[in-house]
Design a protein around this motif. Structure first.
Motif, PDB file in Angstrom:
ATOM      1  N   ARG A  79     -42.104  68.204  14.084  1.00 45.61           N
ATOM      2  CA  ARG A  79     -42.943  67.502  15.076  1.00 45.61           C
ATOM      3  C   ARG A  79     -44.066  68.410  15.564  1.00 45.61           C
ATOM      4  NH1 ARG A  79     -38.795  63.370  17.674  1.00 45.61           N
ATOM      5  NH2 ARG A  79     -38.706  61.806  15.843  1.00 45.61           N
ATOM      6  N   ARG A  93     -52.894  61.005  18.687  1.00 47.49           N
ATOM      7  CA  ARG A  93     -52.113  60.205  18.620  1.00 47.49           C
ATOM      8  C   ARG A  93     -52.683  59.036  19.628  1.00 47.49           C
ATOM      9  NH1 ARG A  93     -46.115  60.783  19.748  1.00 47.49           N
ATOM     10  NH2 ARG A  93     -46.585  62.098  21.510  1.00 47.49           N
ATOM     11  N   TRP A  95     -52.578  56.681  22.760  1.00 49.97           N
ATOM     12  CA  TRP A  95     -51.862  56.575  24.306  1.00 49.97           C
ATOM     13  C   TRP A  95     -50.521  55.994  24.014  1.00 49.97           C
ATOM     14  CZ3 TRP A  95     -50.334  52.563  27.085  1.00 49.97           C
ATOM     15  CH2 TRP A  95     -50.870  51.568  26.738  1.00 49.97           C
ATOM     16  N   TRP A  96     -50.307  54.708  23.413  1.00 48.60           N
ATOM     17  CA  TRP A  96     -49.271  53.988  23.607  1.00 48.60           C
ATOM     18  C   TRP A  96     -48.100  54.659  22.790  1.00 48.60           C
ATOM     19  CZ3 TRP A  96     -47.207  52.120  18.883  1.00 48.60           C
ATOM     20  CH2 TRP A  96     -48.123  52.382  17.813  1.00 48.60           C
ATOM     21  N   GLN A  97     -48.502  55.466  21.630  1.00 52.10           N
ATOM     22  CA  GLN A  97     -47.363  56.200  20.953  1.00 52.10           C
ATOM     23  C   GLN A  97     -46.971  57.253  22.009  1.00 52.10           C
ATOM     24  OE1 GLN A  97     -49.070  57.593  17.133  1.00 52.10           O
ATOM     25  NE2 GLN A  97     -48.605  55.509  16.173  1.00 52.10           N
ATOM     26  N   VAL A  98     -47.791  57.987  22.757  1.00 52.48           N
ATOM     27  CA  VAL A  98     -47.401  58.899  23.529  1.00 52.48           C
ATOM     28  C   VAL A  98     -46.672  58.641  24.631  1.00 52.48           C
ATOM     29  CG1 VAL A  98     -48.248  60.946  25.132  1.00 52.48           C
ATOM     30  CG2 VAL A  98     -49.519  60.567  23.104  1.00 52.48           C
ATOM     31  N   ILE A 102     -43.352  57.594  20.189  1.00 49.41           N
ATOM     32  CA  ILE A 102     -43.391  57.451  19.061  1.00 49.41           C
ATOM     33  C   ILE A 102     -43.889  58.540  18.044  1.00 49.41           C
ATOM     34  CG2 ILE A 102     -43.870  55.474  17.114  1.00 49.41           C
ATOM     35  CD1 ILE A 102     -43.838  53.672  19.525  1.00 49.41           C
ATOM     36  N   TRP A 103     -43.124  58.730  17.237  1.00 55.79           N
ATOM     37  CA  TRP A 103     -43.611  60.048  16.247  1.00 55.79           C
ATOM     38  C   TRP A 103     -44.107  59.618  14.862  1.00 55.79           C
ATOM     39  CZ3 TRP A 103     -45.123  64.657  18.242  1.00 55.79           C
ATOM     40  CH2 TRP A 103     -44.703  65.169  19.606  1.00 55.79           C
ATOM     41  N   ARG A 104     -44.808  59.834  14.232  1.00 51.80           N
ATOM     42  CA  ARG A 104     -45.182  59.476  12.800  1.00 51.80           C
ATOM     43  C   ARG A 104     -44.948  60.618  11.904  1.00 51.80           C
ATOM     44  NH1 ARG A 104     -48.838  54.166  12.216  1.00 51.80           N
ATOM     45  NH2 ARG A 104     -47.753  52.870  13.694  1.00 51.80           N
TER      46      ARG A 104
END
Length: 104
Positions: A79, A93, A95-98, A102-104
């Motif tokens: 990652r 990414r 803000w909500w993934q941070v 959540i990682w993609r």
């Protein structure tokens, strides 16, 4: 005469050095190119720069799978590299993934 030979080698290495996208105003290739005029330039300096350019240390001392994928966070380094690559491309990414990790 030998100093100019080492300077030429270092100049070639500096020209082949990749550009750092995260520090556009501070490039290692510029520093290496400026070292070519140093009066006490040795073959060790040129050799060390070549080893760094060719990932000689990484090839000589390979890391085990246990080190690259620790049990606590097996995807951490993957990652990290992915984040640097995306950041260099300008991809961020949301803000909500941070926030939610959540990682993609």
């Amino acid at each position: 005469m030998a100093a100019s030979k080492h300077a030429q080698k270092l100049k070639t290495i500096a020209a082949a050095w990749p550009t750092d996208p995260f520090r556009p105003n501070m490039q290692l290739k510029t520093f290496l190119a400026s070292l070519t005029t140093h009066p006490r330039l040795t073959s060790d300096a040129a050799q060390s720069a070549r080893v760094l350019l060719e990932n000689g240390v990484q090839n000589k001392y390979t890391l085990s799978k246990k080190t690259l994928e620790p049990a606590s966070m097996p995807k951490h380094y993957e990652r990290l590299v992915q984040g640097f690559e995306r950041s260099a491309q300008g991809i961020r990414r949301p803000w909500w993934q941070v926030f939610f990790g959540i990682w993609r």
